[in-house]
Scaffold this active site. Sequence first.
Site, short mmCIF file in Angstrom:
data_model
loop_
_atom_site.label_atom_id
_atom_site.label_comp_id
_atom_site.label_asym_id
_atom_site.label_seq_id
_atom_site.Cartn_x
_atom_site.Cartn_y
_atom_site.Cartn_z
N PRO A 93 0.81 -1.22 0.00
CA PRO A 93 0.00 0.00 0.00
C PRO A 93 0.85 1.27 0.00
CG PRO A 93 -0.46 -1.36 1.95
CD PRO A 93 0.60 -2.06 1.18
N GLU A 120 1.63 -8.33 7.75
CA GLU A 120 1.81 -6.88 7.90
C GLU A 120 2.77 -6.30 6.86
OE1 GLU A 120 0.09 -4.69 10.08
OE2 GLU A 120 -1.09 -6.53 10.12
N ARG A 158 -4.18 -6.94 -21.73
CA ARG A 158 -5.12 -6.38 -22.72
C ARG A 158 -4.41 -5.55 -23.77
NH1 ARG A 158 -10.26 -5.21 -21.88
NH2 ARG A 158 -9.98 -3.09 -22.60
N ASP A 173 -10.01 2.63 -24.81
CA ASP A 173 -10.35 2.47 -23.40
C ASP A 173 -10.20 3.80 -22.67
OD1 ASP A 173 -10.80 -0.21 -23.64
OD2 ASP A 173 -8.90 -0.84 -22.74
N1 ADE Z 1 -1.12 -4.99 -0.32
C1 ADE Z 1 -2.02 -4.61 0.58
N2 ADE Z 1 -2.77 -3.59 0.15
C2 ADE Z 1 -2.33 -3.29 -1.11
C3 ADE Z 1 -2.68 -2.33 -2.08
N3 ADE Z 1 -3.65 -1.45 -1.87
N4 ADE Z 1 -1.99 -2.31 -3.24
C4 ADE Z 1 -0.99 -3.20 -3.46
N5 ADE Z 1 -0.62 -4.12 -2.58
C5 ADE Z 1 -1.27 -4.18 -1.42
#
Ligand code: ADE
Length: 240
Positions: A93, A120, A158, A173
Amino acid sequence: MPPAIRFDVLTLFPGIFEGFLSESVLKGALATQKIEIRLHNMRDWAEDKHATMDDRPFGGGPGMLLKVDRVVPAVEAIRYQQEPAGRLLMFTPQGHCFGQAFAEELAAEQRIVMLCGRYEGFDERVAEILKPEEVSIGDYILNGGEVAAMAVIETVMRLIPGVLGDENSHRFDSFSTGNRILDCAHYTRPREYRGFSVPEILLSGNHAEIAKWREENSLQRTKEKRPDLLEPVFSDPTLR
Ligand code: ADE
């Protein structure tokens, strides 16, 4: 002809990809060898008898971390078993947000190696040693990188010539660098349903008028639903 692109996915849960790879467009692209996808179970690099991949964080705190001495050898073995070593993406994230422009860049590569986290996340030294491109698919927390890897694979494949039936279809697209506005509305039979009817112009057979309506409809929908997309279009013509 060899596949245009090869994806190597390192994961603790290769089974998550089973249905994804065995249906629809992806199934066809694999069967016709337009693309190649190899799944690697990172647990194969755990040397102890319990195949331990994770451990508690130093300093305390919740959850478990993927161990650097498991992940780094796994990635190195996969990357260097065959040339080219390819682009290395690590899903987290904290990464740069994935979008269509990055997908277009990746579609020009021969090989993409993807590292999926769990728990985590990773011991920080995984990123320090491997220097991957850290990629997020949005500002929310998934259980791991597998869904993110599937999103990237599907978006990139794609764009590979021959994967979609119509050679040009992906060029139109939404979000592609040639077309940074939303697609127009589409309708099929019946002409009327529960009092809702198809716009007359689409039934007229006048192709020039239909094209004009579609263009206006695209712009209108973008203004309503995603006005943020219109700003760079007007301020930076190279993004069109
Ligand atoms: N791992 C956990 N959440 C994620 C996300 N939003 N994007 C990529 N990998 C992740």
